[in-house]
Motif scaffolding. Structure first.
Motif, PDB file in Angstrom:
ATOM      1  N   TRP A  41      -5.467  -5.591 -19.967  1.00 36.73           N
ATOM      2  CA  TRP A  41      -6.409  -6.024 -18.932  1.00 36.73           C
ATOM      3  C   TRP A  41      -6.437  -5.031 -17.771  1.00 36.73           C
ATOM      4  CZ3 TRP A  41      -5.882 -10.128 -14.631  1.00 36.73           C
ATOM      5  CH2 TRP A  41      -7.166 -10.496 -14.190  1.00 36.73           C
ATOM      6  N   ALA A 255       0.030  -0.708 -12.225  1.00 39.46           N
ATOM      7  CA  ALA A 255      -0.914  -1.765 -11.895  1.00 39.46           C
ATOM      8  C   ALA A 255      -1.940  -1.321 -10.865  1.00 39.46           C
ATOM      9  CB  ALA A 255      -0.169  -2.997 -11.398  1.00 39.46           C
ATOM     10  N   TYR A 261      -3.201  -3.899 -15.355  1.00 36.73           N
ATOM     11  CA  TYR A 261      -2.483  -5.057 -14.820  1.00 36.73           C
ATOM     12  C   TYR A 261      -1.573  -5.699 -15.858  1.00 36.73           C
ATOM     13  CZ  TYR A 261      -5.294  -4.585 -10.682  1.00 36.73           C
ATOM     14  OH  TYR A 261      -5.861  -4.088  -9.544  1.00 36.73           O
ATOM     15  N   GLY A 264       1.443  -3.358 -16.154  1.00 31.33           N
ATOM     16  CA  GLY A 264       2.271  -3.484 -14.958  1.00 31.33           C
ATOM     17  C   GLY A 264       3.047  -4.795 -14.952  1.00 31.33           C
ATOM     18  N   SER A 265       2.391  -5.870 -15.381  1.00 30.55           N
ATOM     19  CA  SER A 265       3.068  -7.166 -15.415  1.00 30.55           C
ATOM     20  C   SER A 265       4.245  -7.138 -16.378  1.00 30.55           C
ATOM     21  CB  SER A 265       2.101  -8.269 -15.844  1.00 30.55           C
ATOM     22  OG  SER A 265       1.054  -8.369 -14.918  1.00 30.55           O
TER      23      SER A 265
END
Lengths: 291, 276
Positions: A41, A255, A261, A264-265
């Motif tokens: 995403w 991110a 994202y 990064g998460s």
């Protein structure tokens, strides 16, 4: 009394606002992070479920492992640099020497200053052209020792470690000092009667008495080392060539710079996991010695 | 206690002094040079300034937008602090003085927050704020600052309130006061010492926070002091003395704050560290 203590409506009204803000912003997002971490995403477009792909990609990325390595350096800096130095300072301050108050005040000062400010000050110290360190070396005729402290691959991580020690040593100093002041006088008197003085008393009486505090400080120092961000982001931004990058910076860059994202998460979940694992291991080791 | 030999004293003072010098020199060096002209600094970074250029300070204050950053920091720090302490003390009161089914669970839940690194929540918080169009507003910082400091606040205040004698509230009940009346007029006033610690800690943490501000604030007019300073130094690379003046401006208030309240700050931060 009974009716008051069981007033369910009041309890609800009292706890609800705090719980909503706290759960909504500090706890539930961890679950959301976990959810994003299995998604591909960019924050705007479509979210696609990709299972553990993010994780496997992270774990095969050399830059990530470089950042893990730097986290280990920061962790060791705390354990080997800050804790013993803090302990020695605390023991000296506990001797009741004149001027102890002054040394304690000055020693704790960097802890209160923001990390950003600490970084900016150390940035000036390390500045290649006019920084304090290089100027001082020139002053003593040691031009050959001058370095590009933050820009040189060999020196950058060391430079950051020194700033990190400077920033937090005082915290451990006051933690240990508080613990030392809680040791009852009788213990020291008894030790003296037994003929344990000076270094031997320190080694055999004082340090064991501080064991639980030392353990707490170790765990605290480790969890802090996983949270380091401000100091490095401001000082080097992770450079040169990722040489000073740590996991939090790697996450931030993935991110917010590269707009990945999900990726990064997944990094943020790994940070959480790594720190929990290390802390659990340390706790285990600490307990085994007790038995 | 034990007798201290002169040799021990000499060694102890040498060590303590070296440590103190290491802590003071960087700051002292920065303040001294903040009064110099740029050329004077370049020529000799170790001399005392020939004349004190206070103009550095007025210039830095203006170019660095220090007044804006100070105001933003004050506002955000203050509002977050009030909300945290208000909601936190209320929650602490019910957790400390009441018995109900989920009490233990709720308390543990609040403590959990001290273990969670904010980094694990940063991306969702950013996206939530974006969805709610709160990015680049004061609220986007006030909410996380409040949420993340509730843990420590509840922890310290609950521990303190639990120590009160059980019959404390009874006189209030006799007078027909309700729960919230008792909280406000009886409990809160005697919680003052712990409250002072909590307020000071919250102030320092909010005042120094950087990561949330970095991610959630973009426009210059909303930046807090740490963010604004980092930005200023990154941009204003031409004049080191100007940078030093700006840093000194930001540093002096916090140093004064520390020197005035150091006892409470040290106790608070040790408690926070040891129990966090």
């Amino acid at each position: 009394m009974h009716t008051l203590k069981q007033n369910k409506l009041a309890i609800f009204i009292g706890l609800f606002p705090a719980l909503v803000i706290y759960l909504g912003i500090a706890i539930i997002p961890i679950g959301i992070s976990l959810y994003y971490s299995v998604m591909d995403w960019n924050g705007i477009g479509k979210m696609t479920f990709i299972g553990l792909d993010n994780y496997s990609r992270i774990l095969t990325d050399d830059t990530f492992w470089l950042s893990v390595q730097n986290n280990v350096v920061i962790m060791l800096t705390g354990l080997v640099g800050q804790l013993p130095l803090g302990l020695i300072m605390a023991m000296l301050l506990n001797k009741g020497l004149k001027g102890s108050g002054f040394f304690r005040t000055v020693g704790f000062m960097p802890v209160v200053i923001s990390s950003v400010m600490v970084s900016l000050i150390w940035g000036m110290i390390y500045n290649t052209e006019y920084g304090m360190l290089n100027s001082m070396l020139a002053f003593f005729g040691l031009e050959s020792w001058q370095q590009n402290w933050l820009g040189d691959m060999k020196w950058s991580m060391l430079s950051i470690s020194v700033a990190y020690i400077w920033q937090n040593c005082g915290l451990y100093m006051v933690i240990f000092l508080a613990a030392l002041q809680n040791i009852p006088d009788e213990v020291n008197e008894a030790a003296e009667l037994d003929g344990a003085t000076g270094f031997r008393r320190t080694l055999h009486i004082t340090i064991p008495m501080l064991r639980s505090t030392i353990m707490v400080a170790v765990v605290y120092s480790i969890s802090n080392s996983f949270r380091v961000f401000d100091l490095i982001q401001v000082l080097t931004g992770g450079g040169p060539a990722h040489q000073t990058e740590v996991m939090t910076l790697y996450m931030y860059n993935s991110a917010f710079m590269n707009l990945r994202y999900g990726y990064g998460s997944a990094v943020s979940i790994l940070i959480l996991l790594f720190s929990l694992i290390v802390i659990t291991i340390v706790n285990r080791l600490g307990r085994e010695k007790d038995a | 206690m034990n007798k201290k030999t002169p040799l021990f004293k000499i060694m102890a003072y040498t060590f303590l002094s070296l440590f103190a010098i290491m802590n003071i020199i960087p700051i002292f060096w920065m303040i001294v040079n903040s009064f110099k002209e740029e050329q004077e600094y370049a020529a000799n970074p170790f001399s005392f300034p020939a004349t004190l250029h206070f103009s550095n300070y007025t210039k830095a204050w203006e170019i660095a937008n220090m007044n804006i950053y100070f105001l933003n920091s004050l506002l955000i720090t203050f509002v977050s602090l009030v909300v945290t302490v208000l909601l936190g003390s209320l929650a602490a009161y019910f957790l400390a003085r009441f018995t109900f089914k989920l009490r233990g669970f709720t308390y543990a839940l609040f403590l959990l927050g001290m273990l969670v690194p904010i980094h694990a929540t940063l991306i969702p918080i950013f996206l939530i704020m974006q969805k709610m169009s709160l990015i680049d507003t004061y609220l986007s910082l006030i909410l996380p600052y409040t949420a993340f400091h509730l843990s420590l606040t509840v922890f310290i205040l609950e521990g303190f309130m639990r120590g009160f004698p059980k019959d404390l509230e009874e006189s209030g009940i006799m007078d027909g006061a309700g729960v919230f009346r008792i909280f406000w007029s009886i409990i809160l006033p005697i919680t003052r010492p712990a409250m002072a610690t909590v307020v000071i800690l919250n102030f320092i943490y909010n005042w120094n926070e950087y990561l949330f501000a970095l991610v959630l604030i973009t426009s210059n007019s909303l930046k807090t002091l740490p963010l604004g300073l980092a930005n200023f130094v990154g941009v204003e690379t031409a004049s080191y003395t100007l940078q030093m003046s700006a840093l000194t401006i930001a540093l002096v208030p916090i140093l004064i704050f520390y020197l005035l309240l150091q006892k409470q700050l040290v106790t608070g931060m040790t408690a926070g560290a040891v129990k966090g």
